[in-house]
Design a protein around this motif. Sequence first.
Motif, PDB file in Angstrom:
ATOM      1  N   ASN A  19       0.932  -1.183  -0.036  1.00  0.00           N
ATOM      2  CA  ASN A  19       0.113   0.137  -0.053  1.00  0.00           C
ATOM      3  C   ASN A  19       0.740   1.278   0.038  1.00  0.00           C
ATOM      4  OD1 ASN A  19      -2.278  -1.576   0.099  1.00  0.00           O
ATOM      5  ND2 ASN A  19      -2.754  -1.288   2.328  1.00  0.00           N
ATOM      6  N   GLN A  20       1.728   1.531   0.909  1.00  0.00           N
ATOM      7  CA  GLN A  20       2.698   2.532   0.944  1.00  0.00           C
ATOM      8  C   GLN A  20       3.664   2.678  -0.197  1.00  0.00           C
ATOM      9  OE1 GLN A  20       4.013   3.391   5.204  1.00  0.00           O
ATOM     10  NE2 GLN A  20       4.113   1.302   5.310  1.00  0.00           N
ATOM     11  N   THR A  21       4.204   1.759  -0.712  1.00  0.00           N
ATOM     12  CA  THR A  21       5.116   1.972  -2.093  1.00  0.00           C
ATOM     13  C   THR A  21       4.190   2.365  -2.976  1.00  0.00           C
ATOM     14  OG1 THR A  21       6.158  -0.046  -1.080  1.00  0.00           O
ATOM     15  CG2 THR A  21       6.534   0.704  -3.477  1.00  0.00           C
ATOM     16  N   LEU A  22       3.019   1.868  -3.325  1.00  0.00           N
ATOM     17  CA  LEU A  22       2.202   2.182  -4.355  1.00  0.00           C
ATOM     18  C   LEU A  22       1.678   3.532  -4.192  1.00  0.00           C
ATOM     19  CD1 LEU A  22       0.001  -0.951  -5.294  1.00  0.00           C
ATOM     20  CD2 LEU A  22       1.997  -0.131  -6.707  1.00  0.00           C
ATOM     21  N   ILE A  23       1.115   4.173  -3.215  1.00  0.00           N
ATOM     22  CA  ILE A  23       0.438   5.400  -2.956  1.00  0.00           C
ATOM     23  C   ILE A  23       1.418   6.544  -3.032  1.00  0.00           C
ATOM     24  CG2 ILE A  23      -1.440   4.370  -1.824  1.00  0.00           C
ATOM     25  CD1 ILE A  23      -0.160   5.606   0.936  1.00  0.00           C
ATOM     26  N   TYR A  24       2.746   5.941  -2.493  1.00  0.00           N
ATOM     27  CA  TYR A  24       3.756   7.325  -2.795  1.00  0.00           C
ATOM     28  C   TYR A  24       4.041   7.297  -3.939  1.00  0.00           C
ATOM     29  CZ  TYR A  24       7.937   9.664  -1.803  1.00  0.00           C
ATOM     30  OH  TYR A  24       9.185  10.952  -1.678  1.00  0.00           O
ATOM     31  N   ALA A  25       4.298   6.376  -5.108  1.00  0.00           N
ATOM     32  CA  ALA A  25       4.319   6.316  -6.385  1.00  0.00           C
ATOM     33  C   ALA A  25       3.559   7.017  -7.143  1.00  0.00           C
ATOM     34  CB  ALA A  25       4.593   5.260  -6.764  1.00  0.00           C
ATOM     35  N   LEU A  26       2.436   7.329  -6.575  1.00  0.00           N
ATOM     36  CA  LEU A  26       1.299   8.263  -7.221  1.00  0.00           C
ATOM     37  C   LEU A  26       1.763   9.632  -7.417  1.00  0.00           C
ATOM     38  CD1 LEU A  26      -2.155   6.819  -5.700  1.00  0.00           C
ATOM     39  CD2 LEU A  26      -1.371   6.512  -8.043  1.00  0.00           C
ATOM     40  N   ARG A  27       2.094  10.376  -6.279  1.00  0.00           N
ATOM     41  CA  ARG A  27       2.656  11.663  -6.161  1.00  0.00           C
ATOM     42  C   ARG A  27       3.762  11.929  -5.252  1.00  0.00           C
ATOM     43  NH1 ARG A  27      -2.081  15.130  -7.385  1.00  0.00           N
ATOM     44  NH2 ARG A  27      -0.598  16.633  -6.485  1.00  0.00           N
ATOM     45  N   PRO A  28       5.134  11.485  -5.774  1.00  0.00           N
ATOM     46  CA  PRO A  28       6.037  11.901  -4.777  1.00  0.00           C
ATOM     47  C   PRO A  28       6.196  13.083  -4.105  1.00  0.00           C
ATOM     48  CG  PRO A  28       6.858  10.670  -6.713  1.00  0.00           C
ATOM     49  CD  PRO A  28       5.329  11.083  -7.122  1.00  0.00           C
ATOM     50  N   ASP A  29       5.663  14.211  -5.068  1.00  0.00           N
ATOM     51  CA  ASP A  29       5.819  15.547  -4.341  1.00  0.00           C
ATOM     52  C   ASP A  29       4.626  15.770  -3.289  1.00  0.00           C
ATOM     53  OD1 ASP A  29       3.564  15.434  -6.652  1.00  0.00           O
ATOM     54  OD2 ASP A  29       3.203  17.226  -6.313  1.00  0.00           O
ATOM     55  N   ALA A  30       3.860  14.729  -2.968  1.00  0.00           N
ATOM     56  CA  ALA A  30       2.852  14.921  -1.877  1.00  0.00           C
ATOM     57  C   ALA A  30       2.901  13.652  -1.223  1.00  0.00           C
ATOM     58  CB  ALA A  30       1.280  14.908  -2.561  1.00  0.00           C
ATOM     59  N   GLY A  31       3.819  13.084  -1.000  1.00  0.00           N
ATOM     60  CA  GLY A  31       4.319  11.902  -0.335  1.00  0.00           C
ATOM     61  C   GLY A  31       3.978  12.085   1.092  1.00  0.00           C
ATOM     62  N   SER A  32       4.178  12.959   2.070  1.00  0.00           N
ATOM     63  CA  SER A  32       3.683  13.026   3.423  1.00  0.00           C
ATOM     64  C   SER A  32       2.188  13.238   3.409  1.00  0.00           C
ATOM     65  CB  SER A  32       4.199  14.304   4.102  1.00  0.00           C
ATOM     66  OG  SER A  32       5.679  13.876   3.961  1.00  0.00           O
ATOM     67  N   ARG A  33       1.484  13.620   2.574  1.00  0.00           N
ATOM     68  CA  ARG A  33       0.101  13.944   2.593  1.00  0.00           C
ATOM     69  C   ARG A  33      -0.563  12.429   2.153  1.00  0.00           C
ATOM     70  NH1 ARG A  33      -0.306  18.922  -1.191  1.00  0.00           N
ATOM     71  NH2 ARG A  33       1.797  18.203  -1.440  1.00  0.00           N
ATOM     72  N   LEU A  34      -0.101  11.753   1.329  1.00  0.00           N
ATOM     73  CA  LEU A  34      -0.493  10.761   0.847  1.00  0.00           C
ATOM     74  C   LEU A  34      -0.436   9.367   2.007  1.00  0.00           C
ATOM     75  CD1 LEU A  34       0.950  10.378  -2.827  1.00  0.00           C
ATOM     76  CD2 LEU A  34      -1.359  10.554  -2.027  1.00  0.00           C
ATOM     77  N   ILE A  35       0.736   9.441   2.387  1.00  0.00           N
ATOM     78  CA  ILE A  35       1.044   8.423   3.460  1.00  0.00           C
ATOM     79  C   ILE A  35       0.141   8.774   5.022  1.00  0.00           C
ATOM     80  CG2 ILE A  35       2.770   7.594   5.184  1.00  0.00           C
ATOM     81  CD1 ILE A  35       4.752   7.329   2.977  1.00  0.00           C
ATOM     82  N   GLY A  36       0.226  10.445   5.342  1.00  0.00           N
ATOM     83  CA  GLY A  36      -0.775  10.461   6.384  1.00  0.00           C
ATOM     84  C   GLY A  36      -2.030  10.212   6.434  1.00  0.00           C
ATOM     85  N   GLY A  37      -2.475  10.671   5.072  1.00  0.00           N
ATOM     86  CA  GLY A  37      -4.030  10.340   4.858  1.00  0.00           C
ATOM     87  C   GLY A  37      -4.383   9.001   4.871  1.00  0.00           C
ATOM     88  N   TYR A  38      -3.238   8.114   4.350  1.00  0.00           N
ATOM     89  CA  TYR A  38      -3.407   6.792   4.529  1.00  0.00           C
ATOM     90  C   TYR A  38      -3.601   6.135   5.642  1.00  0.00           C
ATOM     91  CZ  TYR A  38      -1.934   1.613   4.274  1.00  0.00           C
ATOM     92  OH  TYR A  38      -1.821   0.396   4.659  1.00  0.00           O
ATOM     93  N   MET A  39      -2.599   6.599   6.460  1.00  0.00           N
ATOM     94  CA  MET A  39      -2.582   6.236   7.925  1.00  0.00           C
ATOM     95  C   MET A  39      -3.826   6.417   8.863  1.00  0.00           C
ATOM     96  SD  MET A  39       0.105   4.235   8.214  1.00  0.00           S
ATOM     97  CE  MET A  39       0.028   4.131   9.924  1.00  0.00           C
ATOM     98  N   VAL A  40      -4.528   7.598   8.556  1.00  0.00           N
ATOM     99  CA  VAL A  40      -5.730   7.845   9.067  1.00  0.00           C
ATOM    100  C   VAL A  40      -6.670   6.650   9.050  1.00  0.00           C
ATOM    101  CG1 VAL A  40      -7.747   9.309   9.127  1.00  0.00           C
ATOM    102  CG2 VAL A  40      -5.548  10.361   8.925  1.00  0.00           C
ATOM    103  N   PHE A  41      -6.765   5.944   7.831  1.00  0.00           N
ATOM    104  CA  PHE A  41      -7.664   4.815   7.698  1.00  0.00           C
ATOM    105  C   PHE A  41      -7.046   3.989   8.256  1.00  0.00           C
ATOM    106  CE2 PHE A  41      -8.914   7.377   4.421  1.00  0.00           C
ATOM    107  CZ  PHE A  41     -10.190   7.144   4.098  1.00  0.00           C
ATOM    108  N   TYR A  42      -5.789   3.471   8.642  1.00  0.00           N
ATOM    109  CA  TYR A  42      -5.404   2.632   9.444  1.00  0.00           C
ATOM    110  C   TYR A  42      -5.555   2.764  10.999  1.00  0.00           C
ATOM    111  CZ  TYR A  42      -1.296   1.486  12.711  1.00  0.00           C
ATOM    112  OH  TYR A  42      -0.698   1.078  13.867  1.00  0.00           O
ATOM    113  N   SER A  43      -5.684   3.890  11.294  1.00  0.00           N
ATOM    114  CA  SER A  43      -6.099   4.108  12.743  1.00  0.00           C
ATOM    115  C   SER A  43      -7.640   4.025  12.891  1.00  0.00           C
ATOM    116  CB  SER A  43      -5.721   5.672  13.000  1.00  0.00           C
ATOM    117  OG  SER A  43      -4.390   5.949  13.096  1.00  0.00           O
ATOM    118  N   ILE A  44      -8.501   4.305  12.116  1.00  0.00           N
ATOM    119  CA  ILE A  44      -9.934   3.801  12.072  1.00  0.00           C
ATOM    120  C   ILE A  44     -10.264   2.348  12.023  1.00  0.00           C
ATOM    121  CG2 ILE A  44     -12.179   4.126  10.777  1.00  0.00           C
ATOM    122  CD1 ILE A  44     -11.202   6.792   9.534  1.00  0.00           C
ATOM    123  N   GLY A  45      -9.135   1.593  11.220  1.00  0.00           N
ATOM    124  CA  GLY A  45      -9.511   0.105  11.081  1.00  0.00           C
ATOM    125  C   GLY A  45      -8.940  -0.252  12.600  1.00  0.00           C
ATOM    126  N   SER A  46      -7.789  -0.043  13.213  1.00  0.00           N
ATOM    127  CA  SER A  46      -7.225  -0.443  14.368  1.00  0.00           C
ATOM    128  C   SER A  46      -8.289  -0.146  15.376  1.00  0.00           C
ATOM    129  CB  SER A  46      -6.220   0.411  14.779  1.00  0.00           C
ATOM    130  OG  SER A  46      -5.012  -0.160  13.876  1.00  0.00           O
TER     131      SER A  46
END
Length: 406
Positions: A340-367
Amino acid sequence: MPGNGEAVTRRTEARGGEGSAYVLSRGVVVLFAVACGAAVANVYYSQPLLVTMGHDFAMSPALVGSVVTLTHVGYGLGLFLLVPLGDLADRRRLIVAQLLLLVMALTVVAAARTAAVLLVGMAATGLLAVVTQTLVAFAASLAPPTGRGRVVGLVTSGVVVGILLARTASGLIADLAGWRAVYLASAALTALLALVLYRVLPRHSGAPPTTLRYGQLLRSTITLFAQERLLRLRALFGLLIFAAFSTLWSGVALPLSEAPYFLSHGAIGALGLVGVVGALAATVAGRLNDRGLSRWTTGIALGLLTASWLPLAFTRASLWALVVGVILLDLAVQAVHVTNQTLIYALRPDAGSRLIGGYMVFYSIGSATGALAATSLYTVAGWGAVCVLGAAFSALALLVWTFTRD
């Protein structure tokens, strides 16, 4: 036809990586992994210490439970409010600043004399522990596109080890020197890592910081989800796999503390050592992603995740069945997480922190969903029902992959 994952990988390789000007050595990758594990462990240290903390501060059971809750609330806020700053500010300075602030928060916890100060310190600790995700994004930005999956896998293995060993380490230190020593030791380690990272990390990441203002930066995180279908899909996978992960780890202590085992808290906490095997999946999955096999890595891992609940269902009859189930589940979760993290970072490397931070919000909701559902369901229906719940989360993720194949 290749899946979106393979297409993203090839697009990224074609345009080159922003980390190409800096040679990311294996030693620096290991340093990233250690720093990630040390930072994220702070979110989990308190779990074996709650009874002792409650006695020290004369806290009610409900208030003691808020120690963990506030830490996770702080972490969730940090994912949305702090991690995107990695696209706005110099990541090296941001990481060092967050680590130094984390040292202060840990010191507040260790020195707390009232319950109110303790709770404020724990919330701040959770908020600042999200430096883990800034580190992941920075490591990904420094890696060459053809080796990004390997780097993300190695760094994520540090996160896995940090999460699973945090409870064991805090219990051992607390037995030797008291619960406050856990946070003092963590503060000292964090300060040391801040110094080392300041000296080792490059002064500038390859991609120039965005020109967005802070408010625009936060809004753009939401916009990215509207624009990128693969990000939405991978966030859904993240939510479901960590709901399954949390269903196991939040509920398994309950049957193990009852007949026929009556295991101590220490023995139950040691089960986390078995889960460290999942760190192996993180590195292997990263290499498979670099070979363009992200789609099938995801599908096979989700199949293993669903199958893991069969041996887990026999936990009351056999500890060996539990061990097999734990290994399968952790291997599967970490494989999908790295993909997941590898693919979403590759979408927009210039927005890597926002992509991973947004993804991890869903991680937290699932947990959070898995933890709440598992403990509530166990009370009314027992361990078998908890396993059905975990299998349902896993099977739903597999079903989504079957129809999308991304």
